[in-house]
Design a protein around this motif. Structure first.
Motif, short mmCIF file in Angstrom:
data_model
loop_
_atom_site.label_atom_id
_atom_site.label_comp_id
_atom_site.label_asym_id
_atom_site.label_seq_id
_atom_site.Cartn_x
_atom_site.Cartn_y
_atom_site.Cartn_z
N GLU A 87 -9.71 1.01 -12.86
CA GLU A 87 -9.15 -0.20 -13.43
C GLU A 87 -7.78 -0.47 -12.81
O GLU A 87 -6.95 0.42 -12.71
N GLY A 88 -7.55 -1.69 -12.42
CA GLY A 88 -6.28 -2.03 -11.79
C GLY A 88 -6.26 -1.81 -10.29
O GLY A 88 -5.22 -1.95 -9.65
N ALA A 89 -7.41 -1.45 -9.71
CA ALA A 89 -7.47 -1.22 -8.26
C ALA A 89 -7.16 -2.52 -7.52
O ALA A 89 -7.50 -3.61 -7.97
N GLY A 90 -6.55 -2.37 -6.36
CA GLY A 90 -6.22 -3.53 -5.55
C GLY A 90 -4.72 -3.66 -5.34
O GLY A 90 -3.97 -2.69 -5.47
N ASP A 91 -4.28 -4.86 -5.03
CA ASP A 91 -2.87 -5.11 -4.75
C ASP A 91 -2.02 -4.81 -5.99
O ASP A 91 -2.42 -5.12 -7.12
N ILE A 92 -0.87 -4.24 -5.75
CA ILE A 92 0.06 -3.95 -6.84
C ILE A 92 1.48 -4.16 -6.33
O ILE A 92 1.78 -3.86 -5.17
N TRP A 93 2.32 -4.72 -7.18
CA TRP A 93 3.67 -5.08 -6.79
C TRP A 93 4.68 -4.33 -7.66
O TRP A 93 4.44 -4.10 -8.84
N THR A 94 5.80 -3.98 -7.05
CA THR A 94 6.90 -3.35 -7.79
C THR A 94 8.09 -4.29 -7.74
O THR A 94 8.63 -4.57 -6.66
N TRP A 95 8.50 -4.80 -8.89
CA TRP A 95 9.66 -5.68 -9.00
C TRP A 95 10.90 -4.81 -9.16
O TRP A 95 10.89 -3.84 -9.95
#
Length: 297
Positions: A87-95
């Motif tokens: 779950e949550g696989a794929g692109d991920i961003w850190t602000w």
């Protein structure tokens, strides 16, 4: 996880904070990757909790925000064909939000790049500040929707929009970044000082993250397999960056420069936080045994 002594834990966490992968640590240390992954997870959770409590009432003047891309399990375009994608696989961003003067990373958020995450990020940032600040972001449209909601009119906010074009150097490969051909400075709210309009420190922090976290290194297999593991690694990194690593230009840690702490931390201090948290956990009781003379209705 077998109980590791404080010194061994400190060594492992230090190696992780300096960009070593879990696999690279298992070989010299002679222990399983699950042991190291569990230590990273526990330490990251404790670091996130400590940061949330300690980094408050900041008197910053100039703040820069940015987002950095990575992915978990598989890149977004490959998730549909991936086997057993979590779950949550794929692109991920850190602000990230960094103080331009003290270099303290005061707030970060791991997730998507949409307005919902932008709002959560800005709300968290606003709650950590004790005074009005100047805020600079890139041209990401989500900021336009959420900065006023988080700060109201009590903010001097501007966008720095970089204009990119094709590089004239034909020798550069497809992985080479586009060339910046110009910038636009847009005042959005308040009276920001255009002389201090910059996101250079935020972008430099992106490089620091890629150098110190194996999960952010491009074109490798060191990426995170789960979102929570990624978030824990980010929390550990910022604890190390803010409290342990001496900044070259400041000659102190960002946390010391910002007045969050008056001492230079060591990795062992992070382990101390972890051990204190572990001591809070209730003792697991054994199976219930009926007393021999107990009355039974």
């Amino acid at each position: 996880m077998n109980k590791l002594d404080t010194n061994t834990r400190s060594q492992i966490l230090h190696m992780l904070c300096e960009g070593q992968s879990i696999r690279a640590i298992t070989r010299p240390k002679g222990m399983s990757k699950n042991t190291i992954a569990k230590l990273l997870s526990d330490a990251g959770a404790v670091c996130a909790e400590y940061h949330d409590q300690a980094v408050r009432n900041l008197t910053s003047k100039r703040i820069q925000v940015d987002e950095i891309w990575s992915f978990t399990y598989a890149k977004q375009k490959n998730v549909a064909a991936a086997k057993a994608a979590s779950e949550g696989a794929g692109d991920i961003w850190t602000w990230t939000a960094i103080d331009a003067d003290t270099k303290l990373v005061m707030s970060w958020l791991v997730g998507g790049r949409d307005s919902e995450y932008a709002m959560g990020f800005m709300n968290d940032l606003s709650r950590r500040l004790a005074n009005r600040v100047q805020l600079t972001s890139d041209g990401h449209s989500a900021y336009l929707e959420v900065v006023e909601g988080a700060f109201g009119r009590d903010i001097d906010y501007a966008m720095l929009i970089k204009l990119y074009g094709a590089s004239p150097d034909s020798a550069k490969g497809r992985c080479s970044p586009a060339e910046c051909t110009g910038i636009k400075k847009n005042r959005i709210e308040g009276s920001p000082d255009l002389a201090h309009l910059s996101i250079s420190f935020a972008e430099r922090q992106n490089l620091t993250m890629r150098m110190h976290m194996r999960r952010f290194t491009r074109l490798t297999n060191g990426f995170s397999k789960k979102v929570q593991a990624h978030a824990n690694a980010v929390a550990l990194h910022f604890m190390y960056y803010n409290f342990v690593r001496i900044h070259a230009s400041l000659r102190v840690t960002p946390a010391m420069a910002a007045g969050v702490t008056d001492k230079l931390w060591e990795i062992a201090d992070i382990v101390t936080l972890l051990e204190a948290k572990e001591a809070e956990k209730p003792t697991v009781r054994g199976p219930y045994k009926k007393r021999e003379n107990a009355h039974v209705d």
